[in-house]
Motif scaffolding. Structure first.
Motif, short mmCIF file in Angstrom:
data_model
loop_
_atom_site.label_atom_id
_atom_site.label_comp_id
_atom_site.label_asym_id
_atom_site.label_seq_id
_atom_site.Cartn_x
_atom_site.Cartn_y
_atom_site.Cartn_z
N PRO A 1 0.82 -1.14 0.16
CA PRO A 1 0.06 0.05 -0.09
C PRO A 1 0.83 1.32 0.01
N LYS A 2 2.20 1.06 0.81
CA LYS A 2 2.80 2.49 0.84
C LYS A 2 3.32 2.73 -0.62
N ARG A 3 3.72 1.67 -1.30
CA ARG A 3 4.28 2.10 -2.66
C ARG A 3 3.30 2.57 -3.66
N LEU A 4 2.31 1.69 -3.62
CA LEU A 4 0.98 2.09 -4.34
C LEU A 4 0.85 3.61 -4.04
N LYS A 5 0.66 4.12 -2.79
CA LYS A 5 0.66 5.50 -2.70
C LYS A 5 1.53 6.42 -3.16
N TRP A 6 2.76 5.83 -3.16
CA TRP A 6 3.91 6.51 -3.87
C TRP A 6 3.73 6.69 -5.39
N ILE A 7 3.42 5.57 -5.98
CA ILE A 7 3.08 5.71 -7.58
C ILE A 7 1.89 6.57 -7.71
N PHE A 8 0.80 6.32 -6.93
CA PHE A 8 0.00 7.14 -7.29
C PHE A 8 0.09 8.79 -7.15
N GLY A 9 1.05 8.87 -6.31
CA GLY A 9 1.72 10.62 -6.16
C GLY A 9 2.39 10.87 -7.39
N LEU A 10 2.90 9.91 -8.14
CA LEU A 10 3.67 10.07 -9.46
C LEU A 10 2.60 10.18 -10.32
N PHE A 11 1.92 9.40 -10.49
CA PHE A 11 0.91 9.36 -11.51
C PHE A 11 -0.69 9.26 -11.17
N PRO A 12 -0.98 10.35 -10.82
CA PRO A 12 -2.48 10.60 -10.18
C PRO A 12 -3.69 9.91 -11.14
N ALA A 13 -3.19 10.09 -12.27
CA ALA A 13 -4.38 9.35 -13.31
C ALA A 13 -4.59 7.97 -12.82
N LEU A 14 -3.69 7.10 -12.51
CA LEU A 14 -3.78 5.87 -12.43
C LEU A 14 -4.85 5.39 -11.15
N GLU A 15 -4.69 6.32 -10.18
CA GLU A 15 -5.71 6.22 -9.09
C GLU A 15 -7.11 6.41 -9.44
N LYS A 16 -7.12 7.44 -10.63
CA LYS A 16 -8.33 8.02 -10.88
C LYS A 16 -9.12 6.77 -11.67
N PHE A 17 -8.29 6.17 -12.41
CA PHE A 17 -8.71 5.09 -13.59
C PHE A 17 -8.52 3.76 -13.27
N TRP A 18 -8.45 3.61 -11.94
CA TRP A 18 -8.01 2.34 -11.27
C TRP A 18 -8.69 1.27 -11.65
N SER A 19 -10.13 1.26 -11.97
CA SER A 19 -10.94 0.07 -12.07
C SER A 19 -11.49 0.08 -13.82
N LEU A 20 -10.63 1.22 -14.53
CA LEU A 20 -11.08 1.06 -15.91
C LEU A 20 -10.07 0.07 -16.73
N ALA A 21 -10.60 -0.52 -18.00
CA ALA A 21 -9.92 -1.17 -18.93
C ALA A 21 -8.66 -0.30 -19.24
N ALA A 22 -7.60 -0.70 -19.23
CA ALA A 22 -6.30 0.04 -19.66
C ALA A 22 -6.74 0.52 -21.10
N GLY A 23 -7.27 -0.38 -21.92
CA GLY A 23 -7.60 0.12 -23.19
C GLY A 23 -8.02 1.54 -23.65
N THR A 24 -8.96 1.74 -22.52
CA THR A 24 -9.56 3.24 -22.53
C THR A 24 -8.75 4.28 -22.16
N LEU A 25 -7.51 4.21 -21.54
CA LEU A 25 -6.42 5.11 -21.24
C LEU A 25 -6.02 5.97 -22.58
N SER A 26 -5.53 7.00 -22.37
CA SER A 26 -5.08 8.05 -23.61
C SER A 26 -3.48 7.23 -23.49
N GLY A 27 -2.76 7.98 -24.59
CA GLY A 27 -1.40 7.42 -24.88
C GLY A 27 -0.53 7.72 -23.55
#
Lengths: 339, 241
Positions: B112-138
């Protein structure tokens, strides 16, 4: 902490598109057939028969579509496992002949389940041997795969002739599974209802396995990009062997159900149904379990309705359906992302 | 110079009948970000794929952390501690962001601590956590690809052209994320065509041409020497800013 967020890219939430249209084709087709068939009771009988047939085709085809999706292997010998699964049930029916003729429904269901378990064990083991001896030397070589797997199927057919003889063998359903359930004026064969229930059960279990477990995640990821799965540290080859064994066992299960459905055993039954299986996995989208399920139901519904309405067209109905689907969606109903 | 975590000695790679790498000698120092530069077709991607075992070296040796990994399979190399982000990102489009990340975590659970750090680097991933990766932008897919590589601590990250095709604003943010990653002491071998990014991030640099390493040294030296840039890369870095 620095964040990669301050762009317009992350502002709007992408919408998840669930593609329901292919799945809706099944009820649409069934409802559209009702006025053509005319009688409601006949329509119910035809539809239940089609659903049962579709479930059996799905069981037989699901392993093949995963095998192709995961490792790009074209196994034209998949019918081997169907035929063997069906013949292996004889090994159970002999010693349990009393259960077959018993009026006790639980013993009847017990003998069917025993046939299924033994057939799945034998065809799973056969699948392991087939992968090691026949498939493994021809990874990545499609033409050789087609030739050697077809050759393997011919050899297996001859082995069936040697072991069980060349003549067709009649197969009787257990006593309690014969006959039909009559609801109103509609008659539904008991065995077909059981086949539908079994098919739905297996589909549900596969859905759970693929979506709720790590091994399922790996299979889905592997179908999409096997190389990346390896780069994450997983041995895709082992996964493939496991999927091949499971797919063979499922074909064996389908073979048992198909044999009781036809009530006759022939060594060529696997090869005969192979064509139908390939049509189903092409319609569904190679590598897609959901597509395989919808494709199997569509093929079965079209075959049954056409058989009733225009018997002369019945033989070609599956091909016609495939052509129409591919004109609409050239990659199949539910194409896997990489293909 | 710091000790080398990765060393390639005279590595040759053939793809079918084509001889792509002609005796690569490369050293990646521990705890540094090494840039691998070169024109299109110089052999940069092939070098990364050869290190990962996706293409087997036909001659020469790859040593990782003192161990010869030349003949190891890709899963063994990954398990030894090398994470790889390919040029096409290798995202599983049908899987959700969460499922993509879980696959990269060996035991199926993310710290969880590392995930929090990753979310800090890339907040979009937290927002789109449950979405199919194919729907993300480049750009978001690239963030996911890098996040997947760092979901657990790895000894070495191989990243192939992370800024390719991204908008300038996203590239700047990506550079900031790499700086953050560098500050944790991560060792990175980064293939890049964007010379501005290379200059801002690189500690050391190797330049490839025609399947060979033609220059090795400090990134700062190359960034200062426009004549050398012209000679090695055909263009000065300033022209790319």
């Amino acid at each position: 902490m620095t964040a990669v967020a301050a762009t317009t890219e992350t502002v709007s939430l992408p919408k998840v598109k669930t593609d329901w249209l292919p799945a809706l084709l099944v009820p649409i087709l069934a409802v559209a057939a009702l006025p053509l068939v005319g009688s409601f009771s006949t329509w119910v009988t035809l539809t239940v028969a089609a659903l049962a047939m579709g479930m059996m085709i799905f069981l037989m085809a699901s392993g093949l579509t995963l095998v192709f999706g995961l490792m790009d292997v074209l196994n034209f010998g998949h019918g081997v496992f169907i035929s063997f699964g069906a013949y292996v049930s004889l090994m159970v029916l002999g010693p349990l002949a009393g259960w077959v003729e018993s009026p006790n429904i639980w013993l009847n269901i017990g003998v069917l389940l025993a046939c299924i378990v033994v057939a799945m064990l034998v065809t799973g083991a056969l699948g392991y041997a087939f992968e090691r001896v026949v498939i493994r030397p021809v990874y990545g070589q499609h033409l050789k795969q087609i030739l050697i797997t077809m050759g393997g199927m011919i050899v297996a057919e001859q082995m069936i002739h040697v072991i069980w003889g060349a003549s067709p063998i009649p197969l009787r359903l257990p006593e309690g599974l014969r006959g039909a359930i009559v609801v109103g004026e509609a008659a539904m064969e008991k065995y077909r209802v059981i086949a539908v229930v079994l098919g739905l059960l297996v589909f549900g279990l596969m859905h759970l396995l693929l979506n709720r477990t790590k091994i399922g995640l790996l299979i889905r990821a592997g179908v999409e990009n096997a190389e990346m799965v390896e780069a994450l540290g997983y041995r895709i080859r082992r996964l493939f062997v496991g999927v091949f064994i499971a797919g063979s066992a499922l074909a064996g299960l389908g073979g048992v159900l198909w044999a009781f459905y036809r009530q006759t055993l022939t060594a060529g039954m696997g090869m005969e149904v192979n064509v139908l299986i390939f049509i189903v996995i092409i319609i569904g989208g190679l590598g897609s379990i959901g597509g395989c399920f919808v494709g199997a139901l569509l093929v079965a519904l079209v075959a049954n309705y056409t058989g009733f309405l225009a018997p002369k067209l019945a033989l070609g109905s599956s091909i016609l359906l495939m052509v129409l689907i591919l004109l609409w969606r050239p990659q199949g109903l539910y194409p896997v992302a990489k293909r | 110079m710091k000790d080398a975590i990765l060393r390639l000695d005279g590595v040759h790679t053939h793809i079918g009948q084509y001889h792509i790498l002609h005796g690569i000698d490369l050293v990646v120092p521990r705890g540094q970000l090494t840039m691998l530069l070169g024109r299109n077709g110089a052999g940069k991607t092939t070098t990364l794929r050869t290190i990962m075992g996706l293409w087997q070296a036909s001659k020469g040796h790859v040593h990782f952390d003192g161990r010869d990994i030349t003949k190891l399979s890709t899963p063994d190399i990954a398990q030894a501690g090398i994470a790889y982000v390919p040029e096409n990102m290798g995202i599983f489009a049908d899987l959700t962001v969460r499922e993509n990340m879980i696959l990269a975590a060996r035991n199926g659970e993310i710290d969880p601590k590392r995930l929090k750090w990753i979310f800090g680097l890339f907040p979009a991933l937290e927002k789109f956590w449950s979405l199919a990766a194919g729907t993300l932008s480049g750009g978001q897919k690239q963030m996911l690809a890098i996040a997947r590589a760092i979901v657990e601590p790895r000894e070495l990250l191989l990243i192939d052209e992370p800024t390719k095709g991204l908008a300038p604003a996203i590239i700047m943010n990506m550079i900031q994320a790499f700086r953050e990653l560098k500050s944790t002491g991560a060792t990175i071998l980064l293939v890049e065509q964007n010379f501005m990014a290379a200059r801002l991030l690189g500690d050391s640099v190797a330049v490839m041409d025609d399947g060979r390493v033609v220059h090795r040294g400090a990134m700062a030296e190359l960034a200062e020497d426009t004549t050398l840039q012209q000679k090695l890369l055909g263009l000065s870095m300033d022209a790319h800013q």
